[in-house]
Design a protein around this motif. Structure first.
Motif, PDB file in Angstrom:
ATOM      1  N   ALA A  31       6.713   6.392  -4.659  1.00  0.00           N
ATOM      2  CA  ALA A  31       6.072   5.844  -5.729  1.00  0.00           C
ATOM      3  C   ALA A  31       4.541   5.896  -5.058  1.00  0.00           C
ATOM      4  N   GLY A  32       4.407   5.682  -3.924  1.00  0.00           N
ATOM      5  CA  GLY A  32       2.786   5.762  -3.370  1.00  0.00           C
ATOM      6  C   GLY A  32       2.316   6.931  -2.928  1.00  0.00           C
ATOM      7  N   GLN A  33       3.408   7.897  -2.941  1.00  0.00           N
ATOM      8  CA  GLN A  33       2.884   9.376  -2.421  1.00  0.00           C
ATOM      9  C   GLN A  33       2.861  10.108  -3.706  1.00  0.00           C
ATOM     10  N   ASN A  34       3.728  10.387  -4.525  1.00  0.00           N
ATOM     11  CA  ASN A  34       3.649  11.214  -5.835  1.00  0.00           C
ATOM     12  C   ASN A  34       4.347  10.519  -6.693  1.00  0.00           C
ATOM     13  N   GLN A  86       0.718  -1.062   0.066  1.00  0.00           N
ATOM     14  CA  GLN A  86      -0.012   0.056  -0.095  1.00  0.00           C
ATOM     15  C   GLN A  86       0.649   1.292  -0.145  1.00  0.00           C
ATOM     16  N   LEU A  87       1.996   1.307   0.576  1.00  0.00           N
ATOM     17  CA  LEU A  87       2.748   2.315   0.656  1.00  0.00           C
ATOM     18  C   LEU A  87       3.495   2.930  -0.623  1.00  0.00           C
ATOM     19  N   SER A  88       3.434   1.587  -1.431  1.00  0.00           N
ATOM     20  CA  SER A  88       4.079   1.744  -2.752  1.00  0.00           C
ATOM     21  C   SER A  88       2.701   2.292  -3.902  1.00  0.00           C
ATOM     22  N   GLY A  89       1.592   2.250  -3.000  1.00  0.00           N
ATOM     23  CA  GLY A  89       0.435   2.744  -3.937  1.00  0.00           C
ATOM     24  C   GLY A  89      -0.524   1.520  -4.416  1.00  0.00           C
ATOM     25  N   VAL A  90      -0.336   0.453  -3.935  1.00  0.00           N
ATOM     26  CA  VAL A  90      -1.150  -0.753  -4.383  1.00  0.00           C
ATOM     27  C   VAL A  90      -1.915  -1.347  -3.310  1.00  0.00           C
ATOM     28  N   LEU A  91      -3.164  -1.217  -3.409  1.00  0.00           N
ATOM     29  CA  LEU A  91      -4.097  -1.832  -2.645  1.00  0.00           C
ATOM     30  C   LEU A  91      -4.372  -3.383  -2.982  1.00  0.00           C
ATOM     31  N   ASN A  92      -4.144  -4.302  -2.013  1.00  0.00           N
ATOM     32  CA  ASN A  92      -4.161  -5.567  -2.290  1.00  0.00           C
ATOM     33  C   ASN A  92      -5.151  -6.361  -1.501  1.00  0.00           C
ATOM     34  N   LEU A  93      -6.534  -6.787  -1.815  1.00  0.00           N
ATOM     35  CA  LEU A  93      -7.423  -7.170  -0.890  1.00  0.00           C
ATOM     36  C   LEU A  93      -7.207  -8.819  -1.156  1.00  0.00           C
ATOM     37  N   GLY A  94      -6.278  -9.134  -1.752  1.00  0.00           N
ATOM     38  CA  GLY A  94      -6.240 -10.666  -2.220  1.00  0.00           C
ATOM     39  C   GLY A  94      -5.303 -11.555  -1.166  1.00  0.00           C
ATOM     40  N   VAL A  95      -4.922 -10.619   0.020  1.00  0.00           N
ATOM     41  CA  VAL A  95      -3.887 -11.372   0.960  1.00  0.00           C
ATOM     42  C   VAL A  95      -4.606 -12.589   1.298  1.00  0.00           C
ATOM     43  N   ASP A  96      -5.950 -12.766   1.503  1.00  0.00           N
ATOM     44  CA  ASP A  96      -6.156 -14.016   2.286  1.00  0.00           C
ATOM     45  C   ASP A  96      -6.008 -15.033   1.077  1.00  0.00           C
ATOM     46  N   ALA A 103      -9.137   9.469  17.460  1.00  0.00           N
ATOM     47  CA  ALA A 103      -9.592  10.204  16.220  1.00  0.00           C
ATOM     48  C   ALA A 103      -8.486  11.227  15.877  1.00  0.00           C
ATOM     49  N   LYS A 104      -7.987  11.909  17.057  1.00  0.00           N
ATOM     50  CA  LYS A 104      -6.953  12.895  16.689  1.00  0.00           C
ATOM     51  C   LYS A 104      -6.022  12.685  15.960  1.00  0.00           C
ATOM     52  N   ARG A 105      -5.477  11.699  16.018  1.00  0.00           N
ATOM     53  CA  ARG A 105      -4.094  11.272  15.091  1.00  0.00           C
ATOM     54  C   ARG A 105      -4.187  11.661  13.759  1.00  0.00           C
ATOM     55  N   ARG A 106      -3.238  12.010  13.247  1.00  0.00           N
ATOM     56  CA  ARG A 106      -3.344  12.558  11.860  1.00  0.00           C
ATOM     57  C   ARG A 106      -2.408  11.784  10.829  1.00  0.00           C
ATOM     58  N   ILE A 107      -3.073  10.901  10.415  1.00  0.00           N
ATOM     59  CA  ILE A 107      -2.363   9.987   9.675  1.00  0.00           C
ATOM     60  C   ILE A 107      -3.070  10.087   8.026  1.00  0.00           C
ATOM     61  N   HIS A 108      -2.070  10.157   7.109  1.00  0.00           N
ATOM     62  CA  HIS A 108      -2.946  10.302   5.796  1.00  0.00           C
ATOM     63  C   HIS A 108      -2.340   9.041   4.906  1.00  0.00           C
ATOM     64  N   ALA A 109      -3.392   8.533   4.265  1.00  0.00           N
ATOM     65  CA  ALA A 109      -3.094   7.507   3.221  1.00  0.00           C
ATOM     66  C   ALA A 109      -2.046   7.794   2.447  1.00  0.00           C
ATOM     67  N   PRO A 110      -1.254   6.909   1.684  1.00  0.00           N
ATOM     68  CA  PRO A 110      -0.321   7.116   0.751  1.00  0.00           C
ATOM     69  C   PRO A 110      -1.141   7.955  -0.402  1.00  0.00           C
ATOM     70  N   VAL A 132      -3.588  -2.907   8.632  1.00  0.00           N
ATOM     71  CA  VAL A 132      -2.918  -1.790   7.753  1.00  0.00           C
ATOM     72  C   VAL A 132      -3.266  -0.257   8.093  1.00  0.00           C
ATOM     73  N   TYR A 133      -4.808  -0.326   8.202  1.00  0.00           N
ATOM     74  CA  TYR A 133      -5.402   1.181   8.546  1.00  0.00           C
ATOM     75  C   TYR A 133      -5.281   1.330   9.829  1.00  0.00           C
ATOM     76  N   PHE A 134      -5.291   0.257  10.820  1.00  0.00           N
ATOM     77  CA  PHE A 134      -5.274   0.638  12.344  1.00  0.00           C
ATOM     78  C   PHE A 134      -3.837   1.150  12.246  1.00  0.00           C
ATOM     79  N   GLY A 135      -2.880   0.707  11.735  1.00  0.00           N
ATOM     80  CA  GLY A 135      -1.513   0.891  12.136  1.00  0.00           C
ATOM     81  C   GLY A 135      -1.156   2.185  11.444  1.00  0.00           C
ATOM     82  N   GLY A 136      -1.973   2.635  10.678  1.00  0.00           N
ATOM     83  CA  GLY A 136      -1.475   3.976   9.733  1.00  0.00           C
ATOM     84  C   GLY A 136      -0.350   3.559   8.851  1.00  0.00           C
ATOM     85  N   TRP A 137      -0.142   2.528   8.431  1.00  0.00           N
ATOM     86  CA  TRP A 137       0.981   2.146   7.242  1.00  0.00           C
ATOM     87  C   TRP A 137       2.334   2.168   7.984  1.00  0.00           C
ATOM     88  N   ARG A 138       2.530   2.211   9.384  1.00  0.00           N
ATOM     89  CA  ARG A 138       3.789   2.238   9.884  1.00  0.00           C
ATOM     90  C   ARG A 138       3.820   0.562  10.687  1.00  0.00           C
TER      91      ARG A 138
END
Lengths: 307, 330, 368
Positions: A173-176, A31-41, A288-295, A233-239
């Motif tokens: 690659a994921g940001q810009n 996801q950080l590189s810009g690809v959402l993969n829902l096929g993990v399972d 809710a206050k944390r500031r995390i932005h998706a790639p 991944v969303y919970f962890g804010g990509w970290r």
């Protein structure tokens, strides 16, 4: 007594978190590189099957693990080809990949093994010295190698993502992607690397079930873990550290609910089972206050000279 | 004239063929034929009947993994259209579909379970039902568990608390309480038939809590059996003989022998009865069988202990058969 | 009309058929797998087609299968256009179905049409609440909707299991002692009427009407316009004074509303009671996921989603028939389903590129 209970729950949580950690960190890299993969399972299931089958044939879980990694890499390659080269809508390709992996792993299992069997996977490997430490030794250092691997992966992933040129390129690659491209980053290649790496880790996640923690294979044995991993991944804010926090929270609550039921606490099992999901949402909502932005370029195909 | 004779001869032959046409069965299974539990036990029963009656007289087809009810209903309807003699809907979740479908095919027989409903009250007379008395099996396993445990802690792992799983659990707990009231037994339900990982973790947590005998029903318990094997404790199985999975771990399995229900049903259909009967599967009629795996006890119990254990267990089975022990499920 | 223009039209048509070629390619791979299993692919695919379209009953079954896909897909059209991913279709279907069941059982004795209407509306509202929770969490508490909808699916399933083996269980099941986790049958008065003497029920018609409504809503109303604006660019939406948060909630709420209605329609039209096998799949048949695929194949257009969910319904219906006829493991069909999704979505880029090239050519010629 209370001490033993807490140790039991903590140990249990660490085991439960293992597959999630591999899969979620792999997904975060993609996801950080810009690809959402829902096929993990689906990748996990394929990894679990090949790992199991090769271990069954050879008797060496290490070979099984390699096979699972190779399978994960191939599945990742397929995903990368479809979502990066062919620029397909990522969410839907992932669902396709999931169905493909679910079906194929079941089919291959039926054709080759055919019936439920157990294998001798990775044995428990208490770390000499460290495992003797009271309490912590039992919780942290008395597991099988794939459990240690999952937790070692967290700092490793953090280092690679934050301190190496590859990590930098990946995030660019994921940001810009356009800017990255103009700076000479091969966005396509970087995304391939990230998705394949994610595939390898998902493959290990599957193998950690079939040849380390459970030592059996059964159709759909992941039971949707791959989707939870995506959620983490969303919970962890990509970290990586955030993913670790999410995986541990989810698994600890799960371990507690199992323990409550085992102790015969009179709550309906359905409510106990609901707890990990409810609490994960609540904890995230309370931050809710944390500031995390998706790639910024997540889920957006890249085309050189494209729009 | 000779030609006519030939035709007549052919017609007779054809008639014989139709009369001796094979008995055709279609079965709808909610999981796979190799699940080591519910679906496999039914598949094995059909294979056994085919071996007994011969392939010329008995044929069957199956649809596995029919967990989507609407798809199962479509399959049942399709098989009925194709003129199968008997359609087995092997899952209690299929019952309401049968109520819709069976009246449209009065010449076809249907059977489903586990249940005690054939819907004659709705004017439907072509549905049979089978009902394994899982609580009897649970009770016997409970007695075995109570006699085996040294720590006095026993655990059970089930899918969701309904149907056979609930009945088995109730019997298991009662079997323990009737044998050794001081033994602590808890039964956990993991909310899934496929979550092998959670079943395994439940087993580990039981072991941590001191359990040295575990039991459970449904296909996800293979994860728990694997843990029992690793930890060197005992496992008591259900549905099929699970000892091949872990020969030194599985002390006993309650095997459900569906042929005990299916053979009489086939007989009734051949005699012209289409449904309306409920066939229980119990120790008394051989529908439940105890597969005792002595090998798992060797070296862990003395030969005399093993003999005593077996004697008590078979005595329990005898008392269930004779009705001296009855098990209520609330 | 000049020949050139006409040939161009054919070329355009061919381009739009690209997904069909992709499906054929997937079937080719499927055929190889069938050969590997020792099955004649011809027989297999013939049975697939027969199962989906072979007779009136088969077509009716296909449309019945299409209906929940379409309901979920319509919700997806709205939420994706609004820039939110809704993976919560499974849970929303379940919640809607449970609410409709509860109302229909409680309202025994009321006129059928009234009770059915109230049940459908309640189901839709329950779905809306379930989707709305995810929307609220995203808009006001910064909780990503993919996470919340996945988690809410599980919560819905465990809640369903509790209700169906507890308070909502058919009293007869308790009396018989078999505890099958299902409700009593709904009063016959609320059964959705059959359209022709098959399993086809009114629900399919409702779904198509709703599709037209969603189309009008998205492209002909201010609210629809604002949802789409938020989806295209949050920044632009903010700049033009749109309350982005409110429309984020609305997008997920409406997605839940239609999925919930879909669940209610399934209960009243197909099952006539609620049941569980521990998962949502037994009831939904995976429509919560397949609906996403159908909507995306329909290019997130409500009217495009109609044929695409029909095709998916046909594929799923036919595949089951294929399993019965040639006795292939059901897993092959799941794998094939995945391949079709992958190939079709992968072929999109080819279609898009060809289309662009064609457009360029046309423009050049027009200039000449």
């Amino acid at each position: 007594m209370i001490g033993a209970t807490l140790v039991g729950i903590a140990t249990s949580a660490i085991r439960l978190a293992t597959p999630y950690l591999y899969a979620a960190i792999g997904e975060a890299i993609g996801q950080l590189s810009g690809v959402l993969n829902l096929g993990v399972d689906g990748i996990m299931l394929m990894g679990a099957f090949t790992g199991f089958y090769v271990t069954l044939l050879t008797g060496h879980p290490a070979l099984g693990l390699l096979a699972a990694m190779a399978t994960g890499a191939s599945m990742g390659l397929l995903m990368a080809f479809i979502s990066v080269t062919l620029q397909a809508e990522q969410g839907i390709s992932g669902i396709g990949l999931y169905l493909f992996g679910l079906g194929l792993s079941t089919l291959l299992f039926g054709m080759t093994v055919g019936t439920v069997k157990t294998v001798s996977g990775f044995p428990q490997a208490p770390i000499p010295g460290l495992s003797r430490i009271p309490i912590l030794g039992e919780i942290l250092f008395s597991h099988n190698p794939l459990v240690y691997g999952a937790f070692a992966l967290v700092p490793l992933a953090w280092f690679v993502l934050n301190k190496t040129p590859l990590g930098l390129k990946l995030r660019a690659a994921g940001q810009n992607p356009l800017a990255a491209d103009s700076l000479g980053v091969d966005v396509i290649r970087v995304r391939y690397v990230a998705v394949v790496l994610g595939g390898v880790l998902s493959g290990i996640a599957g193998a950690s079930l079939s040849i380390a923690l459970l030592n059996v294979f059964q159709q759909n044995m992941t039971n949707g873990m791959g989707f939870i991993a995506v959620a983490l991944v969303y919970f962890g804010g990509w970290r990586p550290l955030g993913v670790l926090a999410g995986a541990m929270l989810f698994s600890t609550v799960n371990a507690i609910q199992v323990w409550l039921q085992v102790q015969g606490v009179k709550i309906p099992s359905d409510f106990a089972l609901m707890m990990p999901y409810v609490i994960t949402i609540l904890v995230l909502a309370s931050m809710a206050k944390r500031r995390i932005h998706a790639p910024a370029a997540l889920n957006k195909p890249f085309e050189r000279g494209g729009e | 004239m000779r030609k006519l004779g030939g035709i007549l001869g052919l017609m007779v032959l054809f008639g014989v063929c139709t009369f001796g046409a094979p008995f055709r069965v279609a079965v709808i299974l909610p999981s796979t034929i190799n699940d080591f539990a519910w679906s496999q036990s039914m598949y094995e029963a059909l294979v056994a009947i085919q071996e007994e009656m011969g392939e010329d007289n008995f044929q069957f087809v199956y649809s596995e993994n029919m967990y989507v009810i609407a798809d199962a209903a479509a399959a049942i309807r399709d098989y009925a259209t194709q003129g199968y003699n008997l359609i087995i809907a092997h899952g209690s979740q299929y019952g309401s579909s049968l109520v819709d479908i069976a009246p449209d095919f009065p010449k076809t027989s249907f059977v489903w379970g586990s249940t005690a409903q054939t819907f004659t009250e709705l004017g439907i007379h072509n549905i049979f039902a089978y009902a394994p008395h899982a609580e009897e099996g649970g009770y016997v396993n409970g007695v075995i568990a109570a006699l085996l445990t040294k720590t006095g802690v026993i655990g059970g792992i089930g899918p969701i608390k309904t149907g056979d799983a609930k009945r088995y659990a109730a019997g298991f707990e009662k079997g323990i309480k009737d044998t050794r009231p001081e033994v602590q037994v808890n039964y956990t339900f993991i909310g899934s038939y496929s979550d092998v990982a959670l079943a395994s973790e439940a087993a580990r947590t039981f072991v941590n809590a001191g359990a040295d005998v575990l039991t459970g029903t449904a296909q996800m318990t293979v994860g728990a059996i694997s843990v029992a094997k690793e930890k060197g404790i005992f496992w008591l199985g259900y549905d099929v003989d699970q000892s091949p999975l872990a020969p030194t771990t599985v002390v006993a399995s309650i095997v459900v022998d569906w042929t005990v229900a299916l053979k009489p049903i086939i007989g009734m259909i051949q005699e012209g009865k289409r449904g309306g009967e409920i066939l229980p599967l119990t120790f008394a009629n051989g529908g439940l069988k105890l597969a005792f795996n002595e090998a798992a006890l060797e070296g862990k119990l003395s030969p005399i202990e093993i003999i005593e254990l077996k004697a008590t267990v078979w005595e329990t089975v005898r008392k269930i058969v004779s009705g001296e022990i009855t098990i209520e499920v609330e | 009309m000049s020949d050139r223009v006409r040939s161009r039209q054919y070329a355009g048509l061919l381009i739009h058929l690209t997904p069909l070629f992709a499906v054929l390619l997937a079937f080719f791979v499927g055929a190889l797998m069938l050969v590997g299993l020792g099955v004649n692919p011809g027989t297999a695919f013939k049975s697939l087609l027969q199962g989906a379209f072979g007779n009136l009953n088969a077509i009716a079954d296909t449309i019945v299968k299409m209906t929940p896909l379409l309901f979920v897909g319509l919700g997806i059209c709205i939420s994706f256009r609004g820039g939110v991913l809704n993976i919560g279709g499974e849970g929303q279907l379940v919640v809607g179905a449970l609410a409709a069941t509860a109302i229909a059982l409680a309202g025994k004795g009321f006129p059928g049409w009234l009770l059915a209407t109230v049940a459908l509306v309640t189901g839709a509202l329950a779905g809306a609440v379930w989707g709305g929770i995810a929307g609220f969490l995203k808009a006001y508490l910064n909780v990503n909707e993919i996470l919340s909808t996945i988690m809410l699916n599980y919560i819905a399933v465990y809640g369903m299991n509790y209700l169906l083996r507890g308070p909502m269980m058919d009293p007869l099941q308790v009396k018989l002692g078999f505890f099958i986790p299902q409700t009593a049958r709904l009063p016959r008065a609320v059964d959705l009427p059959r359209l022709v003497p098959t399993r086809l029920h009114l629900g399919a018609l409702i779904a198509i009407l709703v599709a037209i409504f969603v189309y009008v809503f998205l492209w002909r109303t201010t609210i629809g316009f604002r949802i789409r604006t938020v989806g295209m660019s949050r920044r632009a939406a903010l700049a033009s004074g749109i309350n982005v948060r409110r429309y984020t909630v609305l997008g997920l709420l409406l997605a839940g509303l239609f999925a919930g209605l879909g669940g209610a329609v399934e209960v009243l039209g197909v099952h006539h009671r609620m049941f569980t096998d521990g998962t949502a799949f037994g009831f939904t048949g995976g429509a919560g996921f397949n609906g996403i695929v159908a909507a995306l194949f329909g290019r997130l257009h409500p009217l495009g989603t109609i044929p695409s969910s029909f095709l998916f319904g046909a594929l799923l219906t036919g595949a089951n028939k294929m399993q019965r006829v040639v006795q292939v493991p059901s897993a092959l069909i799941v794998a094939l389903n995945g391949l079709i999704v992958l190939f079709v979505v992968g072929s999109e880029v080819i279609r898009r590129r060809r289309l662009r090239r064609l457009e360029k050519l046309t423009i050049v010629e027009e200039e000449i």
